[in-house]
Scaffold this motif. Structure first.
Motif, PDB file in Angstrom:
ATOM      1  N   SER A 238      44.032 -27.401 -14.159  1.00  0.00           N
ATOM      2  CA  SER A 238      44.918 -27.901 -13.107  1.00  0.00           C
ATOM      3  C   SER A 238      46.265 -27.189 -13.023  1.00  0.00           C
ATOM      4  CB  SER A 238      45.145 -29.402 -13.290  1.00  0.00           C
ATOM      5  OG  SER A 238      45.688 -29.663 -14.570  1.00  0.00           O
ATOM      6  N   GLY A 239      46.389 -26.025 -13.595  1.00  0.00           N
ATOM      7  CA  GLY A 239      47.643 -25.295 -13.516  1.00  0.00           C
ATOM      8  C   GLY A 239      47.785 -24.522 -12.219  1.00  0.00           C
ATOM      9  N   THR A 240      48.898 -23.865 -12.091  1.00  0.00           N
ATOM     10  CA  THR A 240      49.105 -22.958 -10.962  1.00  0.00           C
ATOM     11  C   THR A 240      48.198 -21.750 -11.144  1.00  0.00           C
ATOM     12  OG1 THR A 240      50.828 -21.705 -12.116  1.00  0.00           O
ATOM     13  CG2 THR A 240      51.545 -23.646 -10.819  1.00  0.00           C
ATOM     14  N   GLU A 241      48.102 -20.921 -10.135  1.00  0.00           N
ATOM     15  CA  GLU A 241      47.264 -19.729 -10.258  1.00  0.00           C
ATOM     16  C   GLU A 241      47.753 -18.835 -11.392  1.00  0.00           C
ATOM     17  OE1 GLU A 241      44.353 -19.525  -8.710  1.00  0.00           O
ATOM     18  OE2 GLU A 241      44.955 -21.473  -7.930  1.00  0.00           O
ATOM     19  N   LYS A 242      49.061 -18.679 -11.497  1.00  0.00           N
ATOM     20  CA  LYS A 242      49.625 -17.877 -12.588  1.00  0.00           C
ATOM     21  C   LYS A 242      49.346 -18.535 -13.935  1.00  0.00           C
ATOM     22  CE  LYS A 242      53.843 -15.589 -14.144  1.00  0.00           C
ATOM     23  NZ  LYS A 242      53.258 -14.317 -14.430  1.00  0.00           N
ATOM     24  N   GLY A 243      49.491 -19.846 -14.004  1.00  0.00           N
ATOM     25  CA  GLY A 243      49.205 -20.575 -15.235  1.00  0.00           C
ATOM     26  C   GLY A 243      47.753 -20.435 -15.654  1.00  0.00           C
ATOM     27  N   LYS A 244      46.843 -20.527 -14.678  1.00  0.00           N
ATOM     28  CA  LYS A 244      45.417 -20.362 -14.971  1.00  0.00           C
ATOM     29  C   LYS A 244      45.141 -18.954 -15.480  1.00  0.00           C
ATOM     30  CE  LYS A 244      43.765 -23.801 -11.688  1.00  0.00           C
ATOM     31  NZ  LYS A 244      42.970 -24.054 -10.483  1.00  0.00           N
ATOM     32  N   SER A 245      45.742 -17.971 -14.829  1.00  0.00           N
ATOM     33  CA  SER A 245      45.553 -16.584 -15.264  1.00  0.00           C
ATOM     34  C   SER A 245      46.045 -16.379 -16.688  1.00  0.00           C
ATOM     35  CB  SER A 245      46.288 -15.628 -14.319  1.00  0.00           C
ATOM     36  OG  SER A 245      45.697 -15.658 -13.045  1.00  0.00           O
ATOM     37  N   ASN A 246      47.192 -16.971 -17.003  1.00  0.00           N
ATOM     38  CA  ASN A 246      47.735 -16.855 -18.365  1.00  0.00           C
ATOM     39  C   ASN A 246      46.832 -17.558 -19.377  1.00  0.00           C
ATOM     40  OD1 ASN A 246      49.933 -15.360 -17.512  1.00  0.00           O
ATOM     41  ND2 ASN A 246      51.265 -17.136 -17.305  1.00  0.00           N
ATOM     42  N   ALA A 247      46.295 -18.709 -18.997  1.00  0.00           N
ATOM     43  CA  ALA A 247      45.391 -19.442 -19.894  1.00  0.00           C
ATOM     44  C   ALA A 247      44.128 -18.624 -20.157  1.00  0.00           C
ATOM     45  CB  ALA A 247      45.036 -20.804 -19.292  1.00  0.00           C
ATOM     46  N   VAL A 248      43.574 -18.015 -19.118  1.00  0.00           N
ATOM     47  CA  VAL A 248      42.371 -17.198 -19.275  1.00  0.00           C
ATOM     48  C   VAL A 248      42.649 -16.023 -20.197  1.00  0.00           C
ATOM     49  CG1 VAL A 248      40.769 -15.673 -18.054  1.00  0.00           C
ATOM     50  CG2 VAL A 248      41.306 -17.908 -17.115  1.00  0.00           C
ATOM     51  N   SER A 249      43.805 -15.416 -20.048  1.00  0.00           N
ATOM     52  CA  SER A 249      44.174 -14.286 -20.906  1.00  0.00           C
ATOM     53  C   SER A 249      44.252 -14.717 -22.374  1.00  0.00           C
ATOM     54  CB  SER A 249      45.513 -13.705 -20.440  1.00  0.00           C
ATOM     55  OG  SER A 249      45.891 -12.643 -21.259  1.00  0.00           O
ATOM     56  N   ALA A 250      44.878 -15.853 -22.620  1.00  0.00           N
ATOM     57  CA  ALA A 250      45.008 -16.358 -23.992  1.00  0.00           C
ATOM     58  C   ALA A 250      43.641 -16.707 -24.584  1.00  0.00           C
ATOM     59  CB  ALA A 250      45.937 -17.570 -24.021  1.00  0.00           C
ATOM     60  N   ILE A 251      42.799 -17.338 -23.775  1.00  0.00           N
ATOM     61  CA  ILE A 251      41.463 -17.715 -24.245  1.00  0.00           C
ATOM     62  C   ILE A 251      40.633 -16.468 -24.550  1.00  0.00           C
ATOM     63  CG2 ILE A 251      39.296 -18.814 -23.550  1.00  0.00           C
ATOM     64  CD1 ILE A 251      41.147 -20.837 -21.963  1.00  0.00           C
TER      65      ILE A 251
ATOM     66  N   THR B  25      34.374 -22.237 -13.180  1.00  0.00           N
ATOM     67  CA  THR B  25      34.954 -22.585 -11.883  1.00  0.00           C
ATOM     68  C   THR B  25      36.011 -21.562 -11.485  1.00  0.00           C
ATOM     69  OG1 THR B  25      34.528 -24.936 -12.209  1.00  0.00           O
ATOM     70  CG2 THR B  25      36.238 -24.361 -10.612  1.00  0.00           C
ATOM     71  N   PHE B  26      36.856 -21.207 -12.427  1.00  0.00           N
ATOM     72  CA  PHE B  26      37.897 -20.206 -12.179  1.00  0.00           C
ATOM     73  C   PHE B  26      37.284 -18.885 -11.732  1.00  0.00           C
ATOM     74  CE2 PHE B  26      40.558 -16.721 -13.763  1.00  0.00           C
ATOM     75  CZ  PHE B  26      41.774 -17.019 -13.162  1.00  0.00           C
ATOM     76  N   LEU B  27      36.252 -18.449 -12.423  1.00  0.00           N
ATOM     77  CA  LEU B  27      35.625 -17.171 -12.114  1.00  0.00           C
ATOM     78  C   LEU B  27      34.944 -17.195 -10.752  1.00  0.00           C
ATOM     79  CD1 LEU B  27      35.128 -14.350 -13.267  1.00  0.00           C
ATOM     80  CD2 LEU B  27      33.031 -15.223 -14.278  1.00  0.00           C
TER      81      LEU B  27
ATOM     82  N   ALA C 114      42.627 -11.337 -14.583  1.00  0.00           N
ATOM     83  CA  ALA C 114      42.209 -12.660 -15.064  1.00  0.00           C
ATOM     84  C   ALA C 114      40.693 -12.800 -14.989  1.00  0.00           C
ATOM     85  CB  ALA C 114      42.894 -13.757 -14.257  1.00  0.00           C
ATOM     86  N   GLY C 115      40.095 -12.295 -13.906  1.00  0.00           N
ATOM     87  CA  GLY C 115      38.642 -12.332 -13.795  1.00  0.00           C
ATOM     88  C   GLY C 115      37.979 -11.485 -14.862  1.00  0.00           C
ATOM     89  N   GLN C 116      38.572 -10.344 -15.146  1.00  0.00           N
ATOM     90  CA  GLN C 116      38.047  -9.479 -16.199  1.00  0.00           C
ATOM     91  C   GLN C 116      38.187 -10.160 -17.562  1.00  0.00           C
ATOM     92  OE1 GLN C 116      39.918  -5.665 -15.650  1.00  0.00           O
ATOM     93  NE2 GLN C 116      39.324  -5.624 -13.503  1.00  0.00           N
ATOM     94  N   ASN C 117      39.288 -10.897 -17.776  1.00  0.00           N
ATOM     95  CA  ASN C 117      39.461 -11.636 -19.027  1.00  0.00           C
ATOM     96  C   ASN C 117      38.444 -12.763 -19.135  1.00  0.00           C
ATOM     97  OD1 ASN C 117      41.570 -10.136 -20.140  1.00  0.00           O
ATOM     98  ND2 ASN C 117      43.112 -11.299 -19.025  1.00  0.00           N
ATOM     99  N   ALA C 118      38.135 -13.399 -18.015  1.00  0.00           N
ATOM    100  CA  ALA C 118      37.107 -14.447 -18.027  1.00  0.00           C
ATOM    101  C   ALA C 118      35.761 -13.837 -18.423  1.00  0.00           C
ATOM    102  CB  ALA C 118      37.024 -15.127 -16.663  1.00  0.00           C
ATOM    103  N   CYS C 119      35.455 -12.664 -17.873  1.00  0.00           N
ATOM    104  CA  CYS C 119      34.211 -11.970 -18.252  1.00  0.00           C
ATOM    105  C   CYS C 119      34.213 -11.627 -19.736  1.00  0.00           C
ATOM    106  CB  CYS C 119      34.046 -10.697 -17.427  1.00  0.00           C
ATOM    107  SG  CYS C 119      33.524 -10.974 -15.730  1.00  0.00           S
TER     108      CYS C 119
END
Length: 123
Positions: free
Chosen positions: A11-24, A48-50, A61-66
């Motif tokens: 439920s974060g902002t787009e930037k927050g989601k991107s940062n979370a994906v990077s950390a994960i 869902t994000f991807l 962020a998509g590449q980090n999700a992959c």
């Protein structure tokens, strides 16, 4: 560290989601973290994000999700969980991205999720 990242991814902002994906993605590099990542509930919001609007497969962020999904796929049980959340179809679409880096990441993740031809046909 994982529950706040999952909450941000949900439920974060787009930037927050991107940062979370990077950390994960960074956490998923360590094999000891992989089951913890799944147990924390990362898969549903990550998938869902991807998949949302398709643009994420063309971004860092998509590449980090992959990367995260590929790392999780290194473990057979986690691989099946990732496939169970529908990642294969989303990654197959991303594998046709115009961005070569994104397409390469998606294809590498698909190979990790479906290491044999039989796996690919079942997915």
């Amino acid at each position: 560290a994982l529950p706040p990242l999952v909450a941000l991814l949900r439920s974060g902002t787009e930037k927050g989601k991107s940062n979370a994906v990077s950390a994960i993605a960074m956490l998923s590099e360590d094999a000891l973290n992989r089951a913890l990542i799944v147990d924390a509930g990362v898969l549903p919001p990550l998938i869902t994000f991807l998949s949302s609007s398709g643009v994420y497969s063309h971004t860092a962020a998509g590449q980090n999700a992959c990367t995260t999904l590929r790392n999780l796929a290194a473990h057979a049980q986690l691989r099946e969980l990732v496939k169970g959340y529908g990642a294969v179809g989303i990654l197959a679409a991303a594998a046709h991205a115009s961005d070569c880096v994104s397409a390469d990441k998606a294809r590498a993740t698909l190979r990790a999720l479906c290491p044999t031809q039989d796996d690919a046909e079942r997915a």
